[in-house]
Design an enzyme around this catalytic site. Sequence first.
Site, PDB file in Angstrom:
ATOM      1  CG  HIS A  80      -3.768   3.219   1.851  1.00  0.00           C
ATOM      2  ND1 HIS A  80      -3.872   2.760   0.682  1.00  0.00           N
ATOM      3  CD2 HIS A  80      -3.618   2.281   2.725  1.00  0.00           C
ATOM      4  CE1 HIS A  80      -3.757   1.969   0.710  1.00  0.00           C
ATOM      5  NE2 HIS A  80      -4.242   1.413   1.384  1.00  0.00           N
ATOM      6  CB  CYS A 127      -0.709   0.407   1.187  1.00  0.00           C
ATOM      7  SG  CYS A 127      -2.106  -1.681   1.174  1.00  0.00           S
ATOM      8  CG  ASN A 165      -6.698  -0.590   1.092  1.00  0.00           C
ATOM      9  OD1 ASN A 165      -6.036  -0.105   0.606  1.00  0.00           O
ATOM     10  ND2 ASN A 165      -6.209  -1.123   2.198  1.00  0.00           N
TER      11      ASN A 165
END
Length: 322
Positions: free
Chosen positions: A249, A113, A279
């Site tokens: 994020h 990520c 996500n």
Amino acid sequence: MIRSVLTGTGSALPARRVANAELAEQVDTSDEWIVERTGIRFRHIAAPGETTATLGADAARAAIAAAGVEATDIDLIVLATATPDQTFPASATKVQALLGIDDCVAFDVNAVCSGFLYAVQVADSMLRTGVHRRALVIGSETFSRILDWEDRGTCVLFGDGAGAVVLEAQESDADSGRGILVTKLHADGRHNDLLYVDGGPSTTGTVGKLRMKGREVFRHAVVNLASVMDESLALVGMTSADIDWLVPHQANARILDATARKLGLSPDKVVVTVDQHANTSAASVPLALDVAVRDGRIKKGHIVVLEAMGGGFTWGAAVLRF
């Protein structure tokens, strides 16, 4: 001084958009449960013909068009992904071919990520040497291919997509000029077992599935992200009060809220797309950035902070003047 100036953004999403209610037909969950705990309402899922490389190429085309340049003007491609099309070659080389670029430096970066932040620092460093002039930095993922669709604790959290930016080496005023002002990265491999994939060519010979201990990841994320943003801002003599926009994020709405509170930052300054995209790992920061640039929230001269944390653990932040 030479800085890497962001001249264009782009993004791409798979055609299939999946609502929480559809997932509730497959696993023991509900729209209410997902929204309350994560803030997620929708995610996009790649079809068989959609891959990390094809999504990355679509996002790249949009960024190149926004920058007002040609694909052949790109001499460096850095693609962040944890879900490459193949073990090798790098998906960046597939994007290069799809864009019709005969020759340029092209490689992948894997920091999950945090991958886009890692890719930005790599590209920024290479541009500032003067060896390269214009870079394409991409975050692209097809996490749906590594999810355990029977694990309701993880399968509802992730989606597929890609985001890209064009960075160009330009002369920039040291005090007020546009460009990337600083990047700061970290990693701590002791936490591997909190967020990982239980497979790989060197261990099991299989792709594996994503595994996560959500509560522990949440706790580390809030602390690490607030810390690295303070650290990055301090390096350029700024505080959270100087931020025009935070592009975080997009992992979980609770993490976004908790991090903003820890920084004393108004929620109005936080770009949030997790409700629409879930996500998307390395794609989430450039996806959210593109949304905020295209809807006019982020304007030239704004101070923008990018941040992310992912498996490893890896985490980092970048401060830029747009």
